[in-house]
Design an enzyme around this catalytic site. Structure first.
Site, PDB file in Angstrom:
ATOM      1  N   TYR A  63       0.800  -1.135   0.050  1.00  0.00           N
ATOM      2  CA  TYR A  63      -0.136  -0.087  -0.029  1.00  0.00           C
ATOM      3  C   TYR A  63       0.883   1.337   0.241  1.00  0.00           C
ATOM      4  CZ  TYR A  63      -3.465  -3.280   1.363  1.00  0.00           C
ATOM      5  OH  TYR A  63      -4.509  -4.374   1.623  1.00  0.00           O
ATOM      6  N   PHE A 208     -13.327  -4.911   1.348  1.00  0.00           N
ATOM      7  CA  PHE A 208     -14.245  -4.169   0.686  1.00  0.00           C
ATOM      8  C   PHE A 208     -15.735  -4.247   1.135  1.00  0.00           C
ATOM      9  CE2 PHE A 208     -16.257  -2.997  -3.748  1.00  0.00           C
ATOM     10  CZ  PHE A 208     -15.878  -1.597  -3.349  1.00  0.00           C
ATOM     11  N   PRO A 209     -15.571  -4.310   2.821  1.00  0.00           N
ATOM     12  CA  PRO A 209     -17.007  -4.321   3.714  1.00  0.00           C
ATOM     13  C   PRO A 209     -17.958  -3.468   3.108  1.00  0.00           C
ATOM     14  CG  PRO A 209     -15.424  -3.464   4.911  1.00  0.00           C
ATOM     15  CD  PRO A 209     -14.645  -3.856   3.731  1.00  0.00           C
ATOM     16  N   LEU A 210     -17.561  -2.526   2.564  1.00  0.00           N
ATOM     17  CA  LEU A 210     -18.889  -1.351   2.412  1.00  0.00           C
ATOM     18  C   LEU A 210     -19.340  -1.528   0.871  1.00  0.00           C
ATOM     19  CD1 LEU A 210     -17.134   1.416   4.157  1.00  0.00           C
ATOM     20  CD2 LEU A 210     -19.066   0.012   5.131  1.00  0.00           C
ATOM     21  N   GLY A 211     -18.574  -2.297   0.288  1.00  0.00           N
ATOM     22  CA  GLY A 211     -18.991  -2.452  -1.267  1.00  0.00           C
ATOM     23  C   GLY A 211     -20.370  -2.501  -1.300  1.00  0.00           C
TER      24      GLY A 211
HETATM   25  N1  LIG Z   1      -6.687  -8.487   1.027  1.00  0.00           N
HETATM   26  C1  LIG Z   1      -6.858  -7.614   0.317  1.00  0.00           C
HETATM   27  O1  LIG Z   1      -6.605  -8.138  -1.140  1.00  0.00           O
HETATM   28  C2  LIG Z   1      -7.443  -6.571   0.134  1.00  0.00           C
HETATM   29  C3  LIG Z   1      -7.939  -5.753  -0.713  1.00  0.00           C
HETATM   30  C4  LIG Z   1      -8.578  -4.585  -0.647  1.00  0.00           C
HETATM   31  C5  LIG Z   1      -8.694  -4.042   0.643  1.00  0.00           C
HETATM   32  N2  LIG Z   1      -8.175  -4.650   1.593  1.00  0.00           N
HETATM   33  C6  LIG Z   1      -7.970  -4.083   3.043  1.00  0.00           C
HETATM   34  O2  LIG Z   1      -9.435  -3.864   3.494  1.00  0.00           O
HETATM   35  C7  LIG Z   1      -9.797  -2.356   3.633  1.00  0.00           C
HETATM   36  C8  LIG Z   1     -11.055  -2.010   3.350  1.00  0.00           C
HETATM   37  O3  LIG Z   1     -11.362  -2.224   2.033  1.00  0.00           O
HETATM   38  P1  LIG Z   1     -11.584  -1.259   0.895  1.00  0.00           P
HETATM   39  O4  LIG Z   1     -10.849   0.098   1.238  1.00  0.00           O
HETATM   40  O5  LIG Z   1     -11.494  -1.683  -0.446  1.00  0.00           O
HETATM   41  O6  LIG Z   1     -13.055  -1.012   1.174  1.00  0.00           O
HETATM   42  P2  LIG Z   1     -14.298  -0.375   2.113  1.00  0.00           P
HETATM   43  O7  LIG Z   1     -13.666   0.021   3.247  1.00  0.00           O
HETATM   44  O8  LIG Z   1     -15.343  -0.909   1.930  1.00  0.00           O
HETATM   45  O9  LIG Z   1     -14.167   1.053   1.301  1.00  0.00           O
HETATM   46  C9  LIG Z   1     -13.724   2.089   1.409  1.00  0.00           C
HETATM   47  C10 LIG Z   1     -14.229   3.198   0.462  1.00  0.00           C
HETATM   48  O10 LIG Z   1     -15.444   3.618   0.960  1.00  0.00           O
HETATM   49  C11 LIG Z   1     -15.450   4.843   1.514  1.00  0.00           C
HETATM   50  N3  LIG Z   1     -16.076   5.073   2.657  1.00  0.00           N
HETATM   51  C12 LIG Z   1     -15.608   4.643   3.999  1.00  0.00           C
HETATM   52  N4  LIG Z   1     -16.513   4.810   5.055  1.00  0.00           N
HETATM   53  C13 LIG Z   1     -17.488   5.537   4.501  1.00  0.00           C
HETATM   54  C14 LIG Z   1     -18.619   6.024   4.887  1.00  0.00           C
HETATM   55  N5  LIG Z   1     -18.908   5.835   6.000  1.00  0.00           N
HETATM   56  N6  LIG Z   1     -19.438   6.669   3.970  1.00  0.00           N
HETATM   57  C15 LIG Z   1     -19.231   6.759   2.796  1.00  0.00           C
HETATM   58  N7  LIG Z   1     -17.966   6.037   2.093  1.00  0.00           N
HETATM   59  C16 LIG Z   1     -17.218   5.713   2.853  1.00  0.00           C
HETATM   60  C17 LIG Z   1     -13.862   5.387   1.457  1.00  0.00           C
HETATM   61  O11 LIG Z   1     -13.624   6.719   0.905  1.00  0.00           O
HETATM   62  P3  LIG Z   1     -13.615   8.014   2.138  1.00  0.00           P
HETATM   63  O12 LIG Z   1     -11.987   7.940   2.215  1.00  0.00           O
HETATM   64  O13 LIG Z   1     -13.826   9.007   1.177  1.00  0.00           O
HETATM   65  O14 LIG Z   1     -14.301   7.645   3.168  1.00  0.00           O
HETATM   66  C18 LIG Z   1     -13.171   4.333   0.535  1.00  0.00           C
HETATM   67  O15 LIG Z   1     -13.126   5.062  -0.857  1.00  0.00           O
HETATM   68  C19 LIG Z   1      -8.584  -1.852   3.064  1.00  0.00           C
HETATM   69  O16 LIG Z   1      -8.197  -0.564   3.803  1.00  0.00           O
HETATM   70  C20 LIG Z   1      -7.271  -2.845   3.138  1.00  0.00           C
HETATM   71  O17 LIG Z   1      -6.832  -2.667   4.407  1.00  0.00           O
HETATM   72  C21 LIG Z   1      -7.572  -5.892   1.452  1.00  0.00           C
END
Ligand SMILES: NC(=O)c1ccc[n+]([C@@H]2O[C@H](COP(=O)([O-])OP(=O)(O)OC[C@H]3O[C@@H](n4cnc5c(N)ncnc54)[C@H](OP(=O)(O)O)[C@@H]3O)[C@@H](O)[C@H]2O)c1
Length: 287
Positions: A63, A208-211
């Site tokens: 990252y 991607f829990p907020l997908g």
């Molecule tokens: N193992 C793997 O291959 C893998 C792949 C991907 C991710 N991950 C891990 O999983 C974590 C989470 O995944 P992710 O970042 O892909 O997905 P996420 O947490 O589902 O989504 C993040 C996105 O949602 C937005 N967001 C967060 N909270 C919000 C809210 N309350 N209201 C509106 N928008 C919101 C964020 O933008 P803002 O900054 O604008 O809030 C960001 O763009 C990552 O940080 C990483 O540590 C692991």
């Protein structure tokens, strides 16, 4: 408002963490590359997360690369007692949005040494194989992590982006404390892996829990309204209710979104709401 309201989950029977963590991938620049535009803001988000009871932070050497681990150390070192940083290795980063496999023993060894330095620790709490490398046997990657554990550089070993077969093969080499796969109420490809983890006391970390929140359907909006909550909070509450081994790690670069997400730790859905969401059509996010 505290992550502790979600309860705790055990990692390998050795460490207990609150069941709502923080994902530090989005703190980097666009394309998960380079420094953030707002460095001060990124540091503030990390410090606020810990203030709000978050004691499990997920990151990876890829990252940035390096940026996310460096920001964590800058914001939080010396770490508060009980703070667990879980990092990963197994990718190389040739440029923004570009990820190439490398889970060779030599790369993993160098990656662990790099993470130790950047995070300023003598031992990494949880080290996750980021993804199996199709050109390297899974056994060779896992043997390397097992050796690093024996050398005292890693405390606990974990996996990411794996099938049940991968987990079973890895467990023959080293105990596996968590599995991190893409998962949300509307993205259930890995349901059977969640069940397997539950049966074997392995934590499941949905990425991607907020997908699901992004494609908020009618059911999600209705449940959110009934609780005076946001669709994101409902998506997180659903995950927490799905299994006691679930450890979501929502990521954000905004303190406001962080606080909104942490409030989900105390949101409880009725059985009917939980089941209604479980039956919602699969809305697999494109990303
Ligand atoms: N193992 C793997 O291959 C893998 C792949 C991907 C991710 N991950 C891990 O999983 C974590 C989470 O995944 P992710 O970042 O892909 O997905 P996420 O947490 O589902 O989504 C993040 C996105 O949602 C937005 N967001 C967060 N909270 C919000 C809210 N309350 N209201 C509106 N928008 C919101 C964020 O933008 P803002 O900054 O604008 O809030 C960001 O763009 C990552 O940080 C990483 O540590 C692991």
């Amino acid at each position: 408002m505290s992550a502790s309201a979600a309860g705790s989950v055990s990692l390998g029977g050795e460490i207990s963490v609150h069941r709502l963590g923080f994902g530090a991938m989005r703190l980097t620049g666009p394309g998960i590359w380079g420094p953030p535009k707002d460095r001060k803001g990124a540091l503030e988000v990390l410090r606020r997360a810990v203030e709000l009871g978050v004691n499990f932070i997920d990151t990876a050497d890829s990252y940035g690369p390096n940026v996310s681990e460096e920001l964590i150390a800058e914001a939080l070192y010396p770490y508060a007692g009980g703070t667990v940083i879980a990092t990963k290795g197994g990718w190389r980063r040739p440029g923004p949005e570009q990820w190439t496999h490398d889970a060779t023993p030599s790369h993993l060894r160098a990656a662990v040494e790099g993470s130790l330095k950047r995070m300023r620790v003598e031992r990494i709490d949880v080290y996750q194989l980021h993804v199996p490398d199709p050109r390297v046997s899974l056994e060779a990657s896992m043997e390397t992590l097992a050796e690093l554990r024996r050398e005292g550089k890693i405390r606990l070993v974990a996996l990411s982006n794996v099938t049940r077969e991968h987990i079973e093969r890895a467990r023959k080499i080293v105990p596996i404390v968590s599995v991190q796969n893409r998962y949300s109420f509307a993205d259930r490809e890995w349901d059977y892996v969640v069940d397997y983890c539950e049966q074997n006391d392995i934590a499941f970390i949905p990425w991607f829990p907020l997908g699901a929140g992004k494609v908020a359907g009618e059911t999600l909006a209705r449940v959110a309204k009934a609780h005076g909550a946001t669709p994101m909070q409902v998506a997180l509450a659903w995950l927490l209710q799905r299994s006691s081994i679930m450890l979501p790690i929502p990521g954000t670069a905004s303190v406001e979104h962080l606080e909104e997400n942490i409030r989900a730790a105390s949101l409880r859905l009725t059985r009917q709401e939980f089941e209604g969401l479980a039956e919602a059509p699969e809305l697999v996010p494109t990303r």
